[in-house]
Scaffold this motif. Structure first.
Motif, PDB file in Angstrom:
ATOM      1  N   GLU A 139       0.909  -1.198  -0.112  1.00  0.00           N
ATOM      2  CA  GLU A 139       0.071  -0.006   0.241  1.00  0.00           C
ATOM      3  C   GLU A 139       1.050   1.322  -0.088  1.00  0.00           C
ATOM      4  N   LEU A 140       0.603   2.142  -1.013  1.00  0.00           N
ATOM      5  CA  LEU A 140       1.165   3.462  -1.113  1.00  0.00           C
ATOM      6  C   LEU A 140       0.249   4.810  -1.156  1.00  0.00           C
ATOM      7  N   ASP A 141       0.558   5.457  -0.170  1.00  0.00           N
ATOM      8  CA  ASP A 141      -0.367   6.770  -0.089  1.00  0.00           C
ATOM      9  C   ASP A 141       0.417   7.745  -0.567  1.00  0.00           C
ATOM     10  N   LEU A 142       0.277   8.442  -1.501  1.00  0.00           N
ATOM     11  CA  LEU A 142       0.811   9.724  -1.980  1.00  0.00           C
ATOM     12  C   LEU A 142      -0.189  10.874  -2.268  1.00  0.00           C
ATOM     13  N   SER A 143      -1.381  10.702  -1.498  1.00  0.00           N
ATOM     14  CA  SER A 143      -2.313  11.749  -1.898  1.00  0.00           C
ATOM     15  C   SER A 143      -2.073  13.082  -0.846  1.00  0.00           C
ATOM     16  N   HIS A 144      -2.637  14.192  -1.525  1.00  0.00           N
ATOM     17  CA  HIS A 144      -2.738  15.438  -0.817  1.00  0.00           C
ATOM     18  C   HIS A 144      -1.169  15.890  -0.926  1.00  0.00           C
ATOM     19  N   ASN A 145      -0.624  15.709  -2.053  1.00  0.00           N
ATOM     20  CA  ASN A 145       0.801  16.466  -1.914  1.00  0.00           C
ATOM     21  C   ASN A 145       0.690  17.420  -3.030  1.00  0.00           C
ATOM     22  N   ALA A 146       1.859  17.770  -3.638  1.00  0.00           N
ATOM     23  CA  ALA A 146       2.011  18.783  -4.789  1.00  0.00           C
ATOM     24  C   ALA A 146       2.315  18.134  -6.053  1.00  0.00           C
ATOM     25  N   ILE A 147       2.656  16.750  -6.260  1.00  0.00           N
ATOM     26  CA  ILE A 147       3.116  16.073  -7.184  1.00  0.00           C
ATOM     27  C   ILE A 147       2.606  16.547  -8.546  1.00  0.00           C
ATOM     28  N   GLU A 148       3.605  16.960  -9.405  1.00  0.00           N
ATOM     29  CA  GLU A 148       3.166  17.668 -10.799  1.00  0.00           C
ATOM     30  C   GLU A 148       4.078  16.510 -11.789  1.00  0.00           C
ATOM     31  N   SER A 149       4.868  15.596 -11.545  1.00  0.00           N
ATOM     32  CA  SER A 149       5.533  14.894 -12.558  1.00  0.00           C
ATOM     33  C   SER A 149       6.096  13.462 -11.694  1.00  0.00           C
ATOM     34  N   MET A 150       6.009  12.415 -12.639  1.00  0.00           N
ATOM     35  CA  MET A 150       6.619  11.038 -12.499  1.00  0.00           C
ATOM     36  C   MET A 150       7.493  10.905 -13.471  1.00  0.00           C
ATOM     37  N   GLU A 151       8.480  10.173 -13.219  1.00  0.00           N
ATOM     38  CA  GLU A 151       9.456   9.802 -14.166  1.00  0.00           C
ATOM     39  C   GLU A 151       8.904   8.148 -14.525  1.00  0.00           C
ATOM     40  N   VAL A 152       9.300   7.906 -15.778  1.00  0.00           N
ATOM     41  CA  VAL A 152       8.943   6.479 -16.202  1.00  0.00           C
ATOM     42  C   VAL A 152      10.069   5.775 -15.268  1.00  0.00           C
ATOM     43  N   GLY A 153       9.597   4.399 -14.629  1.00  0.00           N
ATOM     44  CA  GLY A 153      10.411   3.716 -13.833  1.00  0.00           C
ATOM     45  C   GLY A 153      10.283   4.024 -12.338  1.00  0.00           C
ATOM     46  N   ALA A 154       9.320   4.955 -12.228  1.00  0.00           N
ATOM     47  CA  ALA A 154       9.414   5.451 -10.619  1.00  0.00           C
ATOM     48  C   ALA A 154       8.735   4.312  -9.709  1.00  0.00           C
ATOM     49  N   PHE A 155       8.097   3.540 -10.345  1.00  0.00           N
ATOM     50  CA  PHE A 155       7.522   2.534  -9.513  1.00  0.00           C
ATOM     51  C   PHE A 155       8.156   0.983  -9.806  1.00  0.00           C
ATOM     52  N   GLN A 156       9.502   1.178 -10.557  1.00  0.00           N
ATOM     53  CA  GLN A 156      10.129  -0.177 -10.736  1.00  0.00           C
ATOM     54  C   GLN A 156      10.454  -0.764  -9.344  1.00  0.00           C
ATOM     55  N   GLY A 157      10.390  -2.211  -9.364  1.00  0.00           N
ATOM     56  CA  GLY A 157      10.642  -2.943  -8.125  1.00  0.00           C
ATOM     57  C   GLY A 157       9.416  -3.297  -7.012  1.00  0.00           C
ATOM     58  N   ILE A 158       8.315  -2.400  -7.228  1.00  0.00           N
ATOM     59  CA  ILE A 158       7.079  -2.750  -6.878  1.00  0.00           C
ATOM     60  C   ILE A 158       5.974  -3.047  -7.322  1.00  0.00           C
ATOM     61  N   SER A 159       6.070  -3.100  -8.654  1.00  0.00           N
ATOM     62  CA  SER A 159       4.957  -3.202  -9.543  1.00  0.00           C
ATOM     63  C   SER A 159       4.157  -4.568  -9.220  1.00  0.00           C
ATOM     64  N   GLU A 160       4.928  -5.657  -8.814  1.00  0.00           N
ATOM     65  CA  GLU A 160       4.492  -6.712  -8.692  1.00  0.00           C
ATOM     66  C   GLU A 160       3.560  -6.903  -7.298  1.00  0.00           C
ATOM     67  N   SER A 161       4.210  -6.281  -6.194  1.00  0.00           N
ATOM     68  CA  SER A 161       3.790  -6.546  -4.850  1.00  0.00           C
ATOM     69  C   SER A 161       2.638  -5.607  -4.691  1.00  0.00           C
ATOM     70  N   LEU A 162       2.863  -4.421  -5.387  1.00  0.00           N
ATOM     71  CA  LEU A 162       1.873  -3.396  -4.503  1.00  0.00           C
ATOM     72  C   LEU A 162       0.354  -3.453  -5.145  1.00  0.00           C
ATOM     73  N   ARG A 163      -0.664  -3.452  -4.386  1.00  0.00           N
ATOM     74  CA  ARG A 163      -2.130  -3.528  -4.323  1.00  0.00           C
ATOM     75  C   ARG A 163      -2.686  -2.312  -4.545  1.00  0.00           C
ATOM     76  N   THR A 164      -2.373  -1.426  -3.571  1.00  0.00           N
ATOM     77  CA  THR A 164      -3.399  -0.189  -3.775  1.00  0.00           C
ATOM     78  C   THR A 164      -2.076   1.145  -3.631  1.00  0.00           C
ATOM     79  N   MET A 165      -2.781   2.097  -4.628  1.00  0.00           N
ATOM     80  CA  MET A 165      -1.950   3.156  -4.490  1.00  0.00           C
ATOM     81  C   MET A 165      -2.798   4.529  -4.871  1.00  0.00           C
ATOM     82  N   ASP A 166      -2.652   5.656  -3.892  1.00  0.00           N
ATOM     83  CA  ASP A 166      -3.487   6.602  -3.795  1.00  0.00           C
ATOM     84  C   ASP A 166      -2.539   7.918  -4.370  1.00  0.00           C
ATOM     85  N   LEU A 167      -2.898   8.547  -5.601  1.00  0.00           N
ATOM     86  CA  LEU A 167      -2.185   9.880  -6.291  1.00  0.00           C
ATOM     87  C   LEU A 167      -3.476  10.723  -6.130  1.00  0.00           C
TER      88      LEU A 167
END
Length: 262
Positions: free
Chosen positions: A94-122
């Motif tokens: 579980e990854l919660d990144l909500s209520h930030n000021a995120i403007e950009s994300m690079e390709v490969g930002a979630f490399q290494g967790i793509s298989e295990s991650l179940r929920t993500m909040d952006l």
């Protein structure tokens, strides 16, 4: 006769038992794996839960516990997610990144967790567009609501490969769009109606190419017209110059007159 030297039973520091060295190394590895960032709070619930909510963070904390299963980073000031930001967190679910000021994300930002991650909040960030392969191989359910999305071809291609959270899918709306009529409408509803933003992209490209070709043709035509007019002007001046010269008959008469005088 001097007495024999007393034998000390204390071993030099360099001769520590191998079992002690191995135990020390193992403890250091365990402490590194479970070390919690000072600014965050960690608890153990079948894995480490890292609580970094509302800590005025501007970036992802380094050296997160490798056994992290839940990472809460909401309500901070994070603006950018770099490549391989979570690459060592292979158990993250579980990854919660909500209520930030995120403007950009690079390709490969979630490399290494793509298989295990179940929920993500952006949700509730400043995202308007994303590279096509940002969520490559990601199986998590993702929240993207309440971002200023620009509805065009690249966003359509990103959403095509993504599992959106069904509870907030209708809150992913077009803040701006290549076609103004879709501003304010849920992106999925627009796409489900048969709209293809990539067609608008190709049409826009075709129009731009047509305009560029028209401008080039106009410049060439203008140059040819200028060249012709300039040559006509030179020709006219040359003709006027020739007309201003005395004719050959007049020259011969003047020559005969001069001869008779002599």
């Amino acid at each position: 006769v001097l007495p024999p030297p007393l034998l000390s039973s204390t071993k030099p520091p360099s001769c520590l038992p191998l079992s002690f060295v191995g135990t020390f190394w193992l403890l250091s590895v365990i402490m590194t794996a479970y070390a919690c960032p000072k600014i965050c709070h960690c608890t153990d619930r079948n894995g480490v839960v890292v609580q970094c909510t509302s800590r005025n963070l501007e970036s992802i904390p380094p050296n997160l516990p490798k056994d992290t299963v839940v990472l809460l980073l909401s309500s901070n000031r994070i603006r950018h997610i770099p490549q391989e930001a979570f690459t060592d967190l292979h158990r993250l679910r579980e990854l919660d990144l909500s209520h930030n000021a995120i403007e950009s994300m690079e390709v490969g930002a979630f490399q290494g967790i793509s298989e295990s991650l179940r929920t993500m909040d952006l949700s509730n960030n400043h995202l308007s567009s994303l590279p096509k392969d940002t969520f490559a191989k990601l199986h998590a359910r993702v929240r993207l609501s309440h971002n200023p999305w620009h509805c065009e071809c690249s966003l359509q291609e990103v959403l095509r490969e993504l599992r959106l959270d069904p509870e907030t899918v209708n809150e992913v709306s077009c803040y701006t769009s290549v076609q103004e009529e879709y501003v304010g409408q849920p992106v999925i509803q627009v796409l489900d109606s048969g709209i293809n933003f990539c067609n608008f992209h190709h049409k826009t490209t075709d129009v731009a190419m047509f305009v560029a070709m028209f401008c080039w043709f106009s410049m060439v035509t203008a140059y040819i017209i200028y060249y012709i007019k300039h040559n006509q002007e030179d020709a006219r001046r040359h003709m006027e110059y020739l007309k201003s010269l005395p004719s050959s008959s007049h020259i011969s008469k003047d020559y005969d007159t001069a001869s008779s005088v002599f």
